[in-house]
Scaffold this motif. Structure first.
Motif, PDB file in Angstrom:
ATOM      1  N   UNK A 169       1.542  11.948  -9.613  1.00  0.00           N
ATOM      2  CA  UNK A 169       1.495  13.020 -10.008  1.00  0.00           C
ATOM      3  C   UNK A 169       2.602  14.388  -9.455  1.00  0.00           C
ATOM      4  N   UNK A 170       3.273  14.189  -9.393  1.00  0.00           N
ATOM      5  CA  UNK A 170       4.901  15.235  -9.130  1.00  0.00           C
ATOM      6  C   UNK A 170       5.427  15.246 -10.602  1.00  0.00           C
ATOM      7  N   UNK A 171       5.252  14.293 -11.573  1.00  0.00           N
ATOM      8  CA  UNK A 171       5.772  14.304 -12.533  1.00  0.00           C
ATOM      9  C   UNK A 171       4.518  14.715 -13.510  1.00  0.00           C
ATOM     10  N   UNK A 172       3.410  14.721 -13.192  1.00  0.00           N
ATOM     11  CA  UNK A 172       2.551  15.273 -14.209  1.00  0.00           C
ATOM     12  C   UNK A 172       2.603  17.097 -13.670  1.00  0.00           C
ATOM     13  N   UNK A 202       0.600  -0.864  -0.558  1.00  0.00           N
ATOM     14  CA  UNK A 202       0.009   0.212  -0.134  1.00  0.00           C
ATOM     15  C   UNK A 202       1.242   1.127   0.261  1.00  0.00           C
ATOM     16  N   UNK A 203       1.755   0.966   0.978  1.00  0.00           N
ATOM     17  CA  UNK A 203       2.916   2.587   1.029  1.00  0.00           C
ATOM     18  C   UNK A 203       3.967   2.846  -0.519  1.00  0.00           C
ATOM     19  N   UNK A 204       4.077   1.201  -1.400  1.00  0.00           N
ATOM     20  CA  UNK A 204       4.333   1.398  -2.581  1.00  0.00           C
ATOM     21  C   UNK A 204       3.449   2.199  -3.592  1.00  0.00           C
ATOM     22  N   UNK A 205       2.311   1.441  -2.615  1.00  0.00           N
ATOM     23  CA  UNK A 205       1.714   2.511  -4.117  1.00  0.00           C
ATOM     24  C   UNK A 205       1.149   3.658  -3.972  1.00  0.00           C
ATOM     25  N   UNK A 206       0.830   4.085  -3.280  1.00  0.00           N
ATOM     26  CA  UNK A 206       0.672   5.699  -2.856  1.00  0.00           C
ATOM     27  C   UNK A 206       1.787   6.155  -3.018  1.00  0.00           C
ATOM     28  N   UNK A 207       3.429   5.599  -2.805  1.00  0.00           N
ATOM     29  CA  UNK A 207       4.609   6.086  -3.453  1.00  0.00           C
ATOM     30  C   UNK A 207       4.442   6.565  -4.963  1.00  0.00           C
ATOM     31  N   UNK A 208       4.392   5.651  -5.515  1.00  0.00           N
ATOM     32  CA  UNK A 208       3.748   5.892  -6.784  1.00  0.00           C
ATOM     33  C   UNK A 208       2.796   6.505  -7.168  1.00  0.00           C
ATOM     34  N   UNK A 209       2.224   6.767  -6.780  1.00  0.00           N
ATOM     35  CA  UNK A 209       0.613   7.729  -7.362  1.00  0.00           C
ATOM     36  C   UNK A 209       0.727   9.131  -6.740  1.00  0.00           C
ATOM     37  N   UNK A 210       2.196   9.726  -5.641  1.00  0.00           N
ATOM     38  CA  UNK A 210       2.813  11.069  -5.364  1.00  0.00           C
ATOM     39  C   UNK A 210       3.476  11.132  -6.683  1.00  0.00           C
ATOM     40  N   UNK A 211       4.304   9.772  -7.080  1.00  0.00           N
ATOM     41  CA  UNK A 211       5.696  10.102  -8.107  1.00  0.00           C
ATOM     42  C   UNK A 211       4.475  10.511  -9.260  1.00  0.00           C
TER      43      UNK A 211
END
Length: 167
Positions: free
Chosen positions: A39-42, A28-37
C-alpha cells in the motif's frame, strides 16, 4: 525420583502448540507488513504520478506562454518595421519636394501667406487658409511623430506582454 511422563508429554505438547501459535502469529504479522509495504508503494507511485502530471501541465502552460509571447513579439516587431518604413517613405517624399506639409491658420491673421489650393473637386478644409511648413521643420515634425509612434508601439507590446503573463 519418578518422572511423570504424562506431565512431560503434556508440557512438550503445550510447548509445541505455543511454538506453532507463535509461528502462526509471526506469519500473520509478516503478511500485514507486506500488505502495508505494498500500500505504501502504491501511494508513493500515485504521488509520483501526480507530481509528474503537475510538472507536465506546468511545462505545457510555459510552452503555450512562450508561443504567445513569440507571436506577440513578431507582431510588434512587424508593426515597428512598418512604422519605420512609412516614416522613411514620408521623409523621402518631404526631401524630394514630392510632399509638402502645411498647417491651417486663422483666416483673420493669415495676411498674405496664403498657399494656393490644389486643383481638385473637393477638399477637407473647405477653403481654409493654409501655410506651407519649411522642409526642415517638417522633417523635425516627422521625427517627433516617429518617436511617438515607436513609443505607442512599445507601450502596446508591454501591455500585450502583461496580458499574456496573466493568462
Amino acid at each position: 525420583m519418578v518422572v511423570p511422563w504424562k506431565a512431560v508429554g503434556v508440557l512438550a505438547l503445550a510447548l509445541a502448540a505455543f511454538g506453532s501459535a507463535w509461528q502462526f502469529q509471526d506469519w500473520r504479522y509478516g503478511r500485514q507488513l507486506a500488505e502495508q509495504a505494498k500500500l505504501h508503494g502504491e501511494t508513493l507511485n500515485q504521488l509520483a504520478k501526480a507530481g509528474a502530471d503537475a510538472q507536465k501541465l506546468e511545462q505545457d502552460k510555459r510552452l503555450a506562454l512562450e508561443q504567445r509571447l513569440a507571436a506577440s513579439e513578431q507582431t510588434h516587431y512587424r508593426k515597428l518595421n512598418d512604422a519605420q518604413r512609412d516614416q522613411d517613405r514620408l521623409r523621402d517624399r518631404l526631401a524630394t519636394a514630392d510632399l509638402r506639409l502645411s498647417v491651417l491658420i486663422d483666416a483673420d491673421s493669415a495676411g498674405s501667406c496664403d498657399v494656393p489650393k490644389a486643383a481638385g473637386a473637393g477638399g477637407v478644409d473647405h477653403a481654409a487658409v493654409r501655410a506651407r511648413l519649411d522642409p526642415a521643420h517638417a522633417q523635425r515634425i516627422i521625427a517627433i511623430t516617429d518617436t511617438g509612434d515607436r513609443g505607442l508601439i512599445a507601450l502596446q507590446a508591454c501591455q500585450d506582454y502583461v496580458r499574456n503573463l496573466q493568462h
